[in-house]
Design an enzyme around this catalytic site. Structure first.
Site, PDB file in Angstrom:
ATOM      1  CG  ASP A 406      -1.900   1.043   1.345  1.00  0.00           C
ATOM      2  OD1 ASP A 406      -2.249   1.623   0.304  1.00  0.00           O
ATOM      3  OD2 ASP A 406      -2.364   1.342   2.486  1.00  0.00           O
ATOM      4  CD  GLU A 409      -0.267   5.329  -3.973  1.00  0.00           C
ATOM      5  OE1 GLU A 409       0.153   5.530  -2.823  1.00  0.00           O
ATOM      6  OE2 GLU A 409      -0.959   4.357  -4.287  1.00  0.00           O
ATOM      7  CG  ASP A 484      -8.203   4.467   0.212  1.00  0.00           C
ATOM      8  OD1 ASP A 484      -8.093   3.229   0.261  1.00  0.00           O
ATOM      9  OD2 ASP A 484      -7.407   5.245   0.766  1.00  0.00           O
TER      10      ASP A 484
END
Ligand code: MIG
Length: 799
Positions: A406, A409, A484
């Protein structure tokens, strides 16, 4: 034709006339008077690469996206010239390169139609601020042209009229128009005049795509640095375009079959007693489930590779107990490593100099869940190797089966841009660069290192990895989810679009947070979302946990029953889904197909969004609205059986389809042979002692495949698999099925139970391998029979 040199276009610079041309086997070099070089590589008859330099020479050629096993080679290559242009001809394409300004046009070699044509073509702007060039390309948009692809964009399936940016961004509660979001997949397809092509702009800087938004007949793409470097793929079938792109950027190994089961997740299940309560409930309520996830709270202070002593005092025992009950444990691992001298992972990273640094030397320090962190530079091979090694204890010792990457980015809290600043340095596998270039591949390289770690320590079993951020090619290492999302009806539709779009962009192994991550769905929304989710290659419920529970039983018995029914359906369809995965892995075929990908010739499909093909032969369409008793949907051309009623419908039209809360519109293509397993509570719970085949009669021919192997491990790469091709041919008084088998895997069962659906005649005789058989010997009853799996020819006749 207007010459670019006559144009005054902002601060843009253009190539001038070609003064030099040279051919080097499959690479053509064109040089202009103002020092621009076009390097045109013929990779395949239908794949060309265009690479431009504005300074008379190229930097080292390096890409993270390209699969080293990508196919190369062509049947034909001929280069001629006339006064105006060079003419490059392959078996599939003709490419014109204009002498006056280096513009190109690509034509179909068969009929000479224009497929893709430079408008301004390559041009650039020197950027003093960024350094180097802003490289640009513009193409003429042909009449009626549509555009698809581009990874995870939540917009309408057809991208026409829109502009997009690719910059991996943590996007909590994104919406339909949020752009960019988590992934950067700079690949799109164009479709006009029943011909499709694709463009992959392999540039990892911030890239932009404009599909006729700025100017009605122009499509353009550009990047804030790097090279104009793109691949062109010709179809004319869009599926072949996607297959070629996927061949170039790679596909994953087969996943372990359990990874295609149902997964349950929440932020977070802890302590151990809660994890056990959840898993027990699945078994008690007989809702199949294969994987349980531990989100960040399993760690000690969010330190990766640690366990909270309070919540999970004995992880090894717990993971084993879960495994004994059929649950694989998947744990989250983020990139941020807590600055803490008492923490060995941090100390080691620091000592070995593995963390990213700012331009002038300080570490890249950023706040994430653990507090202030440093971040490994996954673009350095040695760091990836170290990272892979960190999984030893988790996987070999504790028995974790999957890892969830997770925040890659990479996400940083409380800073402008929510990520690293542009000056951060990266190794980029020996091509040192700033974060501007490495940002979009940071998550990919993290997932790659994670994958290698899991593979090493889980061997000979197959690894399972899931990532949030991705660039083209990431699909070789990992599955993905969409990030999300929100518990709204609109997001159910977005999830559908994103899964289709990712599949079309080479990344099939994807799924949404079922039910929505942020906020709380009601039971109806959750049930409708499960119905969609079981038709996505990755199927997981996940929620932020802020708003209470989100498990299959949260919303009362009626909903639980619907959810169970659909998860059971997924488990029944596992051999079909697994075969679909095999076709993706082996032949680069997307696992989900937007209708345009399924039948581009039918222009009705060009703007369809909700309906999609699951695998090759099932048509699914979610219910996107509350209080629905069904919906209108488009049935693509051909004959289709309603899965629930077995009624047959002819497609090529829109129609109403009933679907109360316990159903969703689902159809099977006539002629399909659909393999099914019995319902299991988890993969491997039961020995499969018979395989069910649902055979849907067709007046005509249809081919189907079934792939099987050990469902885990690497024996399939050594020939121990079974691939069966079923050729079905039917008419008003006869049905014939022929099987052709390759591979050497012996399935656990000896017989097939075959259900014939839609037979238009009463069966009077049955032949197996050209011998008449007694109805009793094959237990023939109600158009169902049992036959040895070794048969190669089966005939049912009306006389
Ligand atoms: O800042 O680990 O998208 O799936 O549950 C939030 C906690 C960090 C974001 C992920 C989500 C995950 C959550 N994470």
């Amino acid at each position: 034709m207007i010459l670019n040199t006559e144009l005054e276009y902002k601060g843009d610079l253009f190539p001038s006339n070609i003064i030099d041309y040279k051919k080097d086997v499959d690479v053509l070099h064109f040089k202009t008077a103002n020092n621009v070089i076009l390097q045109l590589t013929v990779l395949r008859d239908s794949v060309l690469r265009f690479r431009y330099s504005t300074v008379g020479k190229f930097n080292k050629d390096f890409s993270y996206a390209i699969d080293e096993d990508a196919s190369r080679g062509f049947n034909h290559l001929e280069i001629t010239e006339d006064d105006e242009k060079y003419i490059v001809t392959t078996a599939k394409l003709i490419c014109h390169v204009y002498k006056v300004d280096l513009r190109t046009s690509i034509l179909d070699a068969k009929d000479g139609t224009i497929i893709c044509q430079d408008e301004l073509g390559f041009h650039w702007e020197e950027s003093y601020e960024l350094g180097g060039d802003i490289v640009k390309m513009s193409k003429v948009s042909q009449t009626g042209e549509s555009y698809y692809g581009l990874g995870d964009k939540p917009e309408h399936v057809n991208l026409k009229g829109k502009r997009f940016e690719n910059w991996a961004t943590d996007s909590y509660a994104f919406g339909k128009n949020t752009d960019p979001i988590y992934k950067a997949i700079p690949f799109y397809t164009g479709l006009h005049n029943n011909k499709s092509y694709g463009i992959f702009f392999d540039n990892t800087f911030r890239t932009y795509f404009d599909f006729c938004q700025e100017r009605r007949n122009v499509t353009s793409f550009w990047a804030s640095g790097g090279e104009m470097n793109y691949y062109f793929f010709y179809g004319p079938n869009m599926q072949d375009v996607v297959v070629s792109y996927t061949d170039l950027t790679g596909t994953p190994e087969l996943p372990p079959l359990w990874a295609l089961g149902y997964h349950q997740c929440k932020w977070s299940y802890y302590p151990e007693s809660q994890v056990k309560e959840i898993t027990q409930k699945f078994r008690d309520l007989k809702i199949p489930c294969d994987a349980i996830y531990l989100d960040i709270d399993y760690m000690e202070g969010f330190r990766c590779f640690t366990w909270s002593k309070e919540y999970f005092p004995e992880p090894k025992r717990m993971v084993k107990e879960l495994a004994d009950d059929g649950f694989k444990t998947v744990v989250i691992i983020d990139p941020g490593i807590k600055i803490d001298m008492e923490y060995d992972v941090f100390r080691e990273g620091l000592e070995k100099d593995y963390f990213c640094k700012r331009a002038d030397g300080p570490y890249m320090k950023g706040k994430v869940w653990p507090g202030e962190c440093y971040f490994p530079d996954y673009t350095r091979p040695e760091v990836r190797e170290w990272w892979a090694g960190l999984f030893k204890e988790l996987v070999s010792e504790i028995g974790v089966k999957g890892v969830w990457n997770d925040m890659n980015e990479p996400a940083v809290m409380d800073v402008p841009g929510k990520s690293f600043p542009p000056d951060v340095r990266h190794d980029y596998d020996g091509n040192p660069c700033s974060h501007q270039k490495a940002h979009n591949i940071y998550g990919m390289q993290m997932a790659r290192a994670t994958y290698h770690g899991l593979k090493r320590f889980n061997y000979p079993k197959r690894p399972f990895v899931i990532t949030r951020s991705a660039y083209s090619g990431t699909q070789r290492y990992t599955s993905t989810w969409m990030g999300d999302n929100v518990a709204t009806w609109e997001h159910l539709q977005i999830a559908n679009i994103q899964a289709q779009r990712l599949a079309l962009s080479g990344f099939s192994f994807a799924g949404s947070d079922i039910g929505g991550f942020a906020e709380q769905p009601n039971g109806e929304l959750y049930a409708r979302w499960i119905q969609l989710g079981v038709f996505h290659p990755f199927c997981r419920t996940h929620s932020s946990g802020d708003h209470g529970e989100q498990e299959p039983w949260t919303f009362g018995t009626e909903i639980t029953n619907v959810v169970r029914k659909f998860i059971e359906l997924r488990y029944q369809l596992l051999p079909y889904l697994y075969t679909t995965f095999y076709q993706y892995h082996q032949n680069n075929v997307p696992m989900l197909k937007s209708l345009v990908l399924f039948d581009q010739e039918d222009i009705q499909t060009h703007y369809r969004t909700d309906e999609f093909i699951f695998g090759n032969q099932m048509l699914a369409c979610p219910i996107n609205e509350p209080n629905s008793k069904g919906r209108r949907m488009y049935i693509p051309r051909g004959e289709w059986y309603n899965y629930w009623t077995n009624d047959i419908v002819s497609g090529g039209k829109e129609m109403w389809v009933d679907a109360d809360l316990d159903e969703m519109p689902l159809f099977v293509k006539a002629g399909a042979v659909i393999p099914k397993y019995p319902v299991q509570q988890y993969v491997g719970e039961k020995d499969i002692d018979q395989l069910t085949l649902d055979v849907y009669f067709k007046d005509g021919k249809e081919d189907s495949q079934i792939f099987e192997d050990a469902n885990d491990g690497y024996d399939y790469t050594k020939g121990r698999y079974s691939l069966k091709k079923f050729n079905l041919a039917g008419n008003s008084d006869k049905l014939i099925i022929r099987i052709h088998k390759t591979g050497q895997f012996y399935t656990s069962y000896d017989t097939y139970k075959i259900n014939f659906i839609g037979l238009p005649f009463e069966v009077k005789s049955i032949k197996v391998d050209n011998e008449y058989v007694d109805f009793n010997d094959v237990q023939f009853e109600n158009n169902t029979l049992v036959v040895s799996k070794e048969f190669t020819n089966l005939q049912l006749k009306a006389d």
